[in-house]
Design a protein around this motif. Structure first.
Motif, mmCIF file in Angstrom:
data_model
loop_
_atom_site.group_PDB
_atom_site.id
_atom_site.type_symbol
_atom_site.label_atom_id
_atom_site.label_comp_id
_atom_site.label_asym_id
_atom_site.label_seq_id
_atom_site.Cartn_x
_atom_site.Cartn_y
_atom_site.Cartn_z
ATOM 1 N N TRP A 3 0.819 -1.204 0.000
ATOM 2 C CA TRP A 3 0.000 0.000 0.000
ATOM 3 C C TRP A 3 0.856 1.258 0.000
ATOM 4 O O TRP A 3 0.466 2.287 -0.559
ATOM 5 C CB TRP A 3 -0.936 -0.011 1.208
ATOM 6 N N ILE A 6 1.977 1.695 -3.601
ATOM 7 C CA ILE A 6 0.853 2.178 -4.417
ATOM 8 C C ILE A 6 0.577 3.649 -4.117
ATOM 9 O O ILE A 6 0.351 4.460 -5.029
ATOM 10 C CB ILE A 6 -0.410 1.325 -4.169
ATOM 11 N N SER A 7 0.602 4.001 -2.844
ATOM 12 C CA SER A 7 0.349 5.394 -2.450
ATOM 13 C C SER A 7 1.416 6.328 -3.022
ATOM 14 O O SER A 7 1.102 7.413 -3.535
ATOM 15 C CB SER A 7 0.319 5.511 -0.925
ATOM 16 N N PHE A 9 3.238 5.783 -5.679
ATOM 17 C CA PHE A 9 3.037 5.827 -7.133
ATOM 18 C C PHE A 9 1.919 6.798 -7.495
ATOM 19 O O PHE A 9 2.054 7.596 -8.433
ATOM 20 C CB PHE A 9 2.708 4.423 -7.649
ATOM 21 N N ILE A 10 0.813 6.756 -6.735
ATOM 22 C CA ILE A 10 -0.313 7.663 -6.995
ATOM 23 C C ILE A 10 0.098 9.109 -6.760
ATOM 24 O O ILE A 10 -0.225 10.004 -7.559
ATOM 25 C CB ILE A 10 -1.524 7.286 -6.110
ATOM 26 N N ILE A 11 0.842 9.364 -5.694
ATOM 27 C CA ILE A 11 1.302 10.730 -5.383
ATOM 28 C C ILE A 11 2.213 11.253 -6.489
ATOM 29 O O ILE A 11 2.084 12.405 -6.930
ATOM 30 C CB ILE A 11 2.017 10.761 -4.024
ATOM 31 N N CYS A 13 2.286 10.281 -9.612
ATOM 32 C CA CYS A 13 1.466 10.516 -10.814
ATOM 33 C C CYS A 13 0.713 11.836 -10.716
ATOM 34 O O CYS A 13 0.658 12.610 -11.680
ATOM 35 C CB CYS A 13 0.479 9.367 -11.019
ATOM 36 N N ILE A 14 0.145 12.121 -9.533
ATOM 37 C CA ILE A 14 -0.591 13.369 -9.341
ATOM 38 C C ILE A 14 0.337 14.572 -9.477
ATOM 39 O O ILE A 14 0.006 15.577 -10.125
ATOM 40 C CB ILE A 14 -1.285 13.370 -7.958
#
Length: 199
Positions: A3, A6-7, A9-11, A13-14
């Motif tokens: 997690w 994933i977190s 990676f999302i940050i 990307c944003i």
């Protein structure tokens, strides 16, 4: 652990989607040489750089080679399809340019032109024409994009010589997310237009 990855990676990307890339273009025109410099910066880091000598792009023999083995009828058909494809390409380019320009922020424009026609009267008339063209281009750019600077335009006529030198420098920026959205929009519109042409 998964997690956290994933977190992160999302940050990332944003952050990238919201990041703004800066594009710097410099075009130098002389009578015997035209040089284009372009580079892209992200967070102050130069991630792309390209220098193109436009004067070395020789396409003078391409048309001769194209028509060498064709008869008159085949040549006319080729010209017809070439013109048709050209106008379709122009429409696509204009559409793509409008979509991208609407999302661009212009931070710097410098456009200097030194020239002479060899005649005083002709040089004066040409100077007025060059100012008109520059004003029209900047006005068009202002309508299609967001100009956040005062354009620096100069036209210097020389009444005793016959030459031309022009230099255009421009810096624009766009958010990566906006660029991706604009690219998707261009692809969709282009695909829809091709489907309509097939129907």
């Amino acid at each position: 652990m998964i997690w956290i990855i994933i977190s992160l990676f999302i940050i990332i990307c944003i952050v990238l989607i919201l990041s703004r890339v800066y594009i710097v273009v410099s075009l130098e025109y002389l009578e015997d040489k035209q040089i284009l410099h372009a580079y892209i910066k992200l967070y102050g880091i130069r991630i792309f750089k390209r220098r193109i000598d436009l004067s070395e792009l020789d396409t003078s023999n391409s048309w001769k080679d194209t028509f060498k083995d064709k008869n008159f009828k085949e040549s006319l058909e080729y010209i017809y399809h070439a013109v048709q494809n050209f106008f379709e390409m122009v429409n696509d380019v204009v559409m793509a340019t409008r979509i991208f320009l609407n999302r661009l922020s212009v931070h710097n424009i410098e456009w200097y032109t030194d020239f002479g026609t060899g005649e005083a009267s002709g040089t004066g008339i040409a100077a007025g024409g060059i100012w008109t063209v520059k004003g029209f281009m900047i006005g068009l750019l202002d309508n299609l994009s967001q100009i956040k600077c005062t354009p620096d335009l100069q036209v210097t006529p020389y009444f005793q010589g016959k030459f031309i030198y022009s230099k255009f420098d421009c810096m624009v920026s766009i958010r990566i997310g906006q660029a991706i959205h604009a690219l998707i929009k261009v692809i969709r519109k282009s695909s829809f237009r091709k489907k309509e042409a097939l129907i």
